[in-house]
Design a protein around this motif. Sequence first.
Motif, mmCIF file in Angstrom:
data_model
loop_
_atom_site.group_PDB
_atom_site.id
_atom_site.type_symbol
_atom_site.label_atom_id
_atom_site.label_comp_id
_atom_site.label_asym_id
_atom_site.label_seq_id
_atom_site.Cartn_x
_atom_site.Cartn_y
_atom_site.Cartn_z
ATOM 1 N N ALA A 1 0.826 -1.207 0.000
ATOM 2 C CA ALA A 1 0.000 0.000 0.000
ATOM 3 C C ALA A 1 0.859 1.255 0.000
ATOM 4 O O ALA A 1 0.555 2.245 -0.688
ATOM 5 N N ILE A 2 1.953 1.233 0.769
ATOM 6 C CA ILE A 2 2.846 2.400 0.809
ATOM 7 C C ILE A 2 3.489 2.632 -0.556
ATOM 8 O O ILE A 2 3.584 3.777 -1.026
ATOM 9 N N ALA A 3 3.929 1.558 -1.202
ATOM 10 C CA ALA A 3 4.557 1.696 -2.515
ATOM 11 C C ALA A 3 3.584 2.268 -3.541
ATOM 12 O O ALA A 3 3.944 3.159 -4.329
ATOM 13 N N CYS A 4 2.355 1.770 -3.530
ATOM 14 C CA CYS A 4 1.353 2.271 -4.482
ATOM 15 C C CYS A 4 1.038 3.734 -4.231
ATOM 16 O O CYS A 4 0.919 4.539 -5.177
ATOM 17 N N TYR A 5 0.915 4.099 -2.962
ATOM 18 C CA TYR A 5 0.577 5.489 -2.656
ATOM 19 C C TYR A 5 1.720 6.430 -2.995
ATOM 20 O O TYR A 5 1.487 7.554 -3.479
ATOM 21 N N MET A 6 2.956 5.992 -2.733
ATOM 22 C CA MET A 6 4.087 6.853 -3.062
ATOM 23 C C MET A 6 4.194 7.055 -4.574
ATOM 24 O O MET A 6 4.572 8.140 -5.044
ATOM 25 N N ALA A 7 3.885 6.029 -5.349
ATOM 26 C CA ALA A 7 3.877 6.187 -6.801
ATOM 27 C C ALA A 7 2.814 7.193 -7.219
ATOM 28 O O ALA A 7 3.053 8.068 -8.082
ATOM 29 N N TYR A 8 1.638 7.105 -6.612
ATOM 30 C CA TYR A 8 0.562 8.054 -6.919
ATOM 31 C C TYR A 8 0.955 9.467 -6.505
ATOM 32 O O TYR A 8 0.782 10.429 -7.286
ATOM 33 N N ALA A 9 1.498 9.619 -5.289
ATOM 34 C CA ALA A 9 1.882 10.950 -4.811
ATOM 35 C C ALA A 9 2.989 11.545 -5.672
ATOM 36 O O ALA A 9 3.024 12.767 -5.903
ATOM 37 N N SER A 10 3.893 10.708 -6.162
ATOM 38 C CA SER A 10 4.968 11.206 -7.028
ATOM 39 C C SER A 10 4.402 11.737 -8.338
ATOM 40 O O SER A 10 4.836 12.788 -8.835
ATOM 41 N N VAL A 11 3.433 11.024 -8.894
ATOM 42 C CA VAL A 11 2.816 11.471 -10.139
ATOM 43 C C VAL A 11 2.082 12.792 -9.934
ATOM 44 O O VAL A 11 2.190 13.726 -10.751
ATOM 45 N N VAL A 12 1.353 12.897 -8.830
ATOM 46 C CA VAL A 12 0.619 14.125 -8.546
ATOM 47 C C VAL A 12 1.578 15.294 -8.340
ATOM 48 O O VAL A 12 1.376 16.408 -8.867
ATOM 49 N N THR A 13 2.627 15.057 -7.548
ATOM 50 C CA THR A 13 3.589 16.135 -7.275
ATOM 51 C C THR A 13 4.285 16.591 -8.548
ATOM 52 O O THR A 13 4.415 17.795 -8.815
ATOM 53 N N ALA A 14 4.748 15.622 -9.333
ATOM 54 C CA ALA A 14 5.424 15.976 -10.581
ATOM 55 C C ALA A 14 4.473 16.680 -11.546
ATOM 56 O O ALA A 14 4.844 17.668 -12.211
ATOM 57 N N GLY A 15 3.239 16.202 -11.624
ATOM 58 C CA GLY A 15 2.272 16.845 -12.509
ATOM 59 C C GLY A 15 1.957 18.253 -12.091
ATOM 60 O O GLY A 15 1.813 19.165 -12.926
ATOM 61 N N SER A 16 1.835 18.483 -10.782
ATOM 62 C CA SER A 16 1.488 19.811 -10.295
ATOM 63 C C SER A 16 2.630 20.797 -10.454
ATOM 64 O O SER A 16 2.421 21.977 -10.743
ATOM 65 N N LEU A 17 3.867 20.323 -10.252
ATOM 66 C CA LEU A 17 5.009 21.230 -10.312
ATOM 67 C C LEU A 17 5.551 21.413 -11.724
ATOM 68 O O LEU A 17 6.215 22.418 -12.008
#
Length: 400
Positions: free
Chosen positions: A56-72
């Motif tokens: 679950a942590i790995a999946c969420y970190m992948a999602y958060a990375s995509v969101v962060t990169a997309g936003s920035l």
Amino acid sequence: MAEMRRPSVPFRFQRQSIPVTKFHGGESVLLMNVGSYGYWRESLFTVHGRSVPVLAIACYMAYASVVTAGSLLLSPLLVTGTHDATAVEHILAGEDEQYFQIHEWIIELLGTVLFFMLVFRTQLSYDRWWEGRTIWGMITYTTRDVSRQAVNYVKSPEHVARICRWAIAFPAAMKAHLRFERELPELADVLLPAELMALLASDHLVIYANEQLGHAVASARDAGHLSDYLLVMMDQNLQKLSATLGKCERILTTKMPFPYIVHLRTFLILWLLMLPFTMIKFFGWYALVGDLMIFYLFVSFEFISVQIEQPFGKEFNDLPLDKYVTGVIKPNILAMLARSTGGAASAVVSDIGTSPVQPSPVQQKLPLVFAAQAKRAKAPGQTKGIFAMKSRFNYYASGV
């Protein structure tokens, strides 16, 4: 018109199972009982017993990375057509917050409600865990008390031995029943071969053991070795044992209300999915660290609740049922039986105090923990303290 038939529910109590683990169950309880004062070292540096949902942590970190990169990276491109630093600073300053951002007050408000929901969920699971421990305390007390009554008041050694045998069989059968097992290695040196075979062949191990315990008490009364008054007193203990079965089965077969779990987990997932869009505004790329910490905190509460809401299994944080049966109840009753027969209990029950159940790897390390503590405590003039520590280890390791 054909009669409508109710669809069958694919559920049978006897066919449920528990997770297969390398533990025997309850190692965390035993470890804290023999650990250092406050058991800080054992709790901070342990590997087992932690609720770490790695996938679950790995999946969420992948999602958060995509969101962060997309936003920035993507937001400046949409707004200014470039990825220069000035555009990114506008995003972080909130000037272009209409892109890939959520106002923090939404996360703060919903997060407060969610936190209280998780605390309530964890508290209910802990209440179930503690109730299970209380029930097994009642089983320990009641089986020892009915054995004491037999030793003190029944005049026939044969009837005393029979009552004590089935008093030991009851908690062993309860442990196997709660773990959906049919093996009873603890009783190989307790029950007679015919009694053990009949018990294993029964439909319900616990009910049969309690039934045979009642037959043993009644046969002592029929033979004139027990008065009617004492029969009533012992039957009250048998009623308590029957009540413990119902209480354990209630915990085992009744989870928390399904709508509450569905609502909590849906709310939790949606809140965590929105979290990265808010963290970016304050921390930029460092938001990934905050996302990870918050995700682990909230999701671990839910995983802990799942672990402890059914305390009778073989997981690290369950109750040490093996210790209660083979380390407390069985030796206590056999000791009473041995004293009543002048040390000749082996003539009735062979191999007193032995058990074919082998400790788990973590349980095998518990004496080493005590040895290390005793070595550190050993100093001139502290012999009394060492003996006191050994007594404390023996008492708590017994699981009483």
